[in-house]
Motif scaffolding. Structure first.
Motif, PDB file in Angstrom:
ATOM      1  N   GLY A  34     -43.266  21.830 -12.840  1.00  0.00           N
ATOM      2  CA  GLY A  34     -43.453  20.725 -13.494  1.00  0.00           C
ATOM      3  C   GLY A  34     -44.180  20.468 -14.484  1.00  0.00           C
ATOM      4  O   GLY A  34     -43.357  20.960 -15.091  1.00  0.00           O
ATOM      5  N   VAL A  35     -44.453  19.154 -14.838  1.00  0.00           N
ATOM      6  CA  VAL A  35     -44.234  18.010 -15.907  1.00  0.00           C
ATOM      7  C   VAL A  35     -45.793  19.128 -16.618  1.00  0.00           C
ATOM      8  O   VAL A  35     -46.577  18.595 -16.014  1.00  0.00           O
ATOM      9  N   LEU A  36     -45.545  19.077 -17.614  1.00  0.00           N
ATOM     10  CA  LEU A  36     -46.863  19.162 -18.378  1.00  0.00           C
ATOM     11  C   LEU A  36     -47.109  18.208 -19.597  1.00  0.00           C
ATOM     12  O   LEU A  36     -46.401  17.723 -20.296  1.00  0.00           O
ATOM     13  N   ARG A  37     -48.807  18.124 -19.629  1.00  0.00           N
ATOM     14  CA  ARG A  37     -49.033  17.235 -21.165  1.00  0.00           C
ATOM     15  C   ARG A  37     -49.896  18.032 -21.425  1.00  0.00           C
ATOM     16  O   ARG A  37     -50.635  19.180 -21.304  1.00  0.00           O
ATOM     17  N   PRO A  38     -49.983  17.253 -22.614  1.00  0.00           N
ATOM     18  CA  PRO A  38     -51.302  18.436 -23.610  1.00  0.00           C
ATOM     19  C   PRO A  38     -52.585  18.095 -22.611  1.00  0.00           C
ATOM     20  O   PRO A  38     -52.794  17.266 -22.465  1.00  0.00           O
ATOM     21  N   GLY A  39     -53.587  18.872 -22.802  1.00  0.00           N
ATOM     22  CA  GLY A  39     -54.906  19.345 -22.183  1.00  0.00           C
ATOM     23  C   GLY A  39     -54.628  20.256 -20.999  1.00  0.00           C
ATOM     24  O   GLY A  39     -53.922  20.945 -21.129  1.00  0.00           O
ATOM     25  N   SER A  40     -55.494  19.999 -19.585  1.00  0.00           N
ATOM     26  CA  SER A  40     -55.417  20.663 -18.879  1.00  0.00           C
ATOM     27  C   SER A  40     -55.133  20.332 -17.863  1.00  0.00           C
ATOM     28  O   SER A  40     -55.081  19.551 -17.336  1.00  0.00           O
ATOM     29  N   GLN A  41     -54.742  20.892 -17.181  1.00  0.00           N
ATOM     30  CA  GLN A  41     -54.223  20.964 -15.637  1.00  0.00           C
ATOM     31  C   GLN A  41     -53.929  22.053 -14.174  1.00  0.00           C
ATOM     32  O   GLN A  41     -52.866  22.672 -15.259  1.00  0.00           O
ATOM     33  N   THR A  42     -53.512  21.543 -13.915  1.00  0.00           N
ATOM     34  CA  THR A  42     -53.533  22.986 -12.509  1.00  0.00           C
ATOM     35  C   THR A  42     -52.142  22.105 -11.929  1.00  0.00           C
ATOM     36  O   THR A  42     -51.859  21.501 -11.058  1.00  0.00           O
ATOM     37  N   PHE A  43     -51.191  24.003 -11.479  1.00  0.00           N
ATOM     38  CA  PHE A  43     -49.729  23.624 -10.734  1.00  0.00           C
ATOM     39  C   PHE A  43     -50.575  24.488  -9.902  1.00  0.00           C
ATOM     40  O   PHE A  43     -50.861  25.464 -10.267  1.00  0.00           O
ATOM     41  N   GLU A  44     -49.606  23.751  -8.576  1.00  0.00           N
ATOM     42  CA  GLU A  44     -49.865  24.767  -7.561  1.00  0.00           C
ATOM     43  C   GLU A  44     -48.626  25.996  -7.466  1.00  0.00           C
ATOM     44  O   GLU A  44     -47.545  25.586  -8.171  1.00  0.00           O
ATOM     45  N   LEU A  45     -49.263  27.186  -6.938  1.00  0.00           N
ATOM     46  CA  LEU A  45     -47.743  28.198  -7.388  1.00  0.00           C
ATOM     47  C   LEU A  45     -46.939  28.550  -5.693  1.00  0.00           C
ATOM     48  O   LEU A  45     -47.983  28.013  -4.610  1.00  0.00           O
TER      49      LEU A  45
END
Ligand SMILES: [Zn+2]
Lengths: 256, 217
Positions: free
Chosen positions: A208-219
């Motif tokens: 998915g799309v990512l931006r600077p900072g913290s994010q969580t992606f479902e695997l």
């Protein structure tokens, strides 16, 4: 008896047939034969089928160009490179935020099923401390009861300015997520995308799309992280092409 | 990430911003011929690398697959060939040889290097397995590994040859042409072809006998 001319001996070293006179002499003369043998050493070293002029053409897998582009920093792309790179058939468009991509290869055994081998936080200790920040420890988040299984530093590629950290989280129900902290400049007209890539950099799963900072992606359930250990951050142009641009700015390898 | 693409501000809701337009316009309507791609490659035009890949990656990868079979080893050779060509483009002389021939030459090096690495690994494995106690005296006997080393030396020496010597000997080595066929193909007189072949083989022999005898393990 007259020896063969040096030019003829060179041709003999190349295994060209000689005129009868020369051939007869050569068969009987140790001196001339020794000369041919010494010249032939170079011929035998390289005159092998594997090094011969190109035969049938074979189209390399698309990821070969991706690796070349990543290594050279070249942003132009061959015309054929618009073909889909990713193995995931559902990768029609980059999705925003936590994605729900399907597993490309069908059901697979989860390496994490037999987890708890001491909470594997190994990779973190081994790689580039600089970008690891607060260090990696097993996190149990209250409420969600989440464990961090493995984490990896995302190191900048070449002289890129992007770096960060990725951490595999496993929830109580066995579902997994990848938490990513990205430290990178904001983009204009382009975006960051997160990928899991296999070691040969051929097949990849877009997260998915990512931006600077913290994010969580479902695997994706069933995805074997051992097969896709490379966590890759790419820069994608807004061109509607769902495949990897070949421009990677940060990468780390999960130690599963 | 300096200037990757022409970055235009676009509202995220807008459907398309196509930076490719800018590149397409810059490269002109018609793709250049092979010689022009070679000149632009030497000049460091990034588009020329993409064109070179478009036109000749199949040839290069075909060689790699012939040597190693399809898979990661072959892909690595192809990848390394183009990366080395691009980073070493200052050594490419567009007037002396076509770009595809130069790429093929680099591919030969990469194949030979990969063989060399395999050979070293094999020796290390052998050494590790043979004895733990006795100090290995590194005396690798003649045989496969000396051919592997010869190969690297000869390919290296070929790079140092000028034209037409290099073209002539490559036709003999890699296209399996006789000296008569080479003369016909190149238009160079038969006698000249023969004496170039002779001198080049002597030169390769001195290189092999000069520093090929004792190679570092
Ligand atoms: Zn003789």
């Amino acid at each position: 008896m007259q020896h063969c001319l040096p030019e003829q001996l060179a041709l003999a070293a190349l295994r060209e047939p000689l005129p009868d006179d020369d051939a007869f002499h050569l068969a009987a003369c140790d001196l001339c034969r020794a000369e041919v043998a010494s010249l032939r050493r170079a011929v035998e070293a390289v005159s092998v089928p594997e090094l011969a002029d190109p035969g049938p053409s074979v189209t390399p897998p698309p990821a070969v160009w991706g690796a070349i582009a990543a290594a050279t920093g070249v942003t132009a792309a061959p015309a054929g490179m618009t073909a889909p790179v990713a193995a995931a058939p559902s990768a029609a468009a980059p999705s925003v935020g936590p994605s729900s991509e399907e597993t490309p290869g069908g059901a697979q055994v989860l390496p994490f099923r037999t987890r708890r081998r001491g909470l594997v936080l190994v990779a973190a200790a081994a790689v580039a401390g600089a970008v690891l920040g607060a260090g990696v420890t097993a996190v149990v988040r209250s409420g969600e009861s989440t464990e961090a299984l493995t984490a990896v530093a995302l190191d900048p590629l070449d002289d890129e300015q992007a770096s960060g950290r990725a951490e595999v989280l496993v929830r109580e129900d066995g579902s997994r997520a990848l938490q990513v902290d990205l430290d990178a400049p904001a983009l204009d007209g382009e975006y960051y995308e997160l990928w899991l890539i296999e070691p040969q950099v051929v097949d990849m799963v877009p997260l998915g799309v990512l931006r600077p900072g913290s994010q969580t992606f479902e695997l994706p359930a069933g995805l074997d992280l051992g097969e896709y250990p490379l966590v890759d951050v790419s820069v994608e142009p807004l061109d509607g092409d769902p495949t990897h641009s070949g421009i990677s700015v940060a990468r780390g390898e999960l130690d599963t | 990430m300096g200037g990757l693409l022409v970055a235009r501000p676009a509202p995220t809701s807008s459907v398309v911003v196509v930076p490719d337009d800018a590149m397409a316009a810059a490269r002109g309507a018609v793709d250049p011929d092979d010689a022009e791609v070679g000149r632009r490659f030497a000049a460091g035009d990034e588009q020329a690398l993409a064109w070179a890949y478009e036109r000749w990656s199949g040839q290069v990868h075909g060689m790699a697959v012939r040597a190693f079979g399809p898979g990661p080893d072959a892909e690595d050779v192809t990848q390394q060939t183009f990366i080395a060509a691009w980073t070493g483009r200052a050594r490419f002389r567009p007037g002396e040889s076509p770009l595809p021939a130069w790429l093929v030459g680099i591919c030969r090096h990469k194949i030979a290097d990969a063989w060399g690495r395999r050979e070293r690994q094999r020796r290390e494995t052998d050494a590790a397995m043979s004895q733990a106690q006795a100090a290995p005296l590194g005396g690798s006997g003649p045989g496969i590994d000396s051919v592997v080393a010869d190969r690297v030396l000869v390919l290296d020496e070929l790079d140092r040859l000028g034209q037409p010597q290099r073209g002539i000997i490559e036709l003999a080595f890699f296209a399996d042409l006789t000296h008569a066929q080479i003369a016909e193909r190149t238009g160079i007189p038969l006698g000249t072809v023969k004496s170039h072949i002779r001198r080049t083989l002597e030169r390769l022999r001195s290189r092999l006998e000069g520093d090929g005898a004792a190679l570092p393990a």
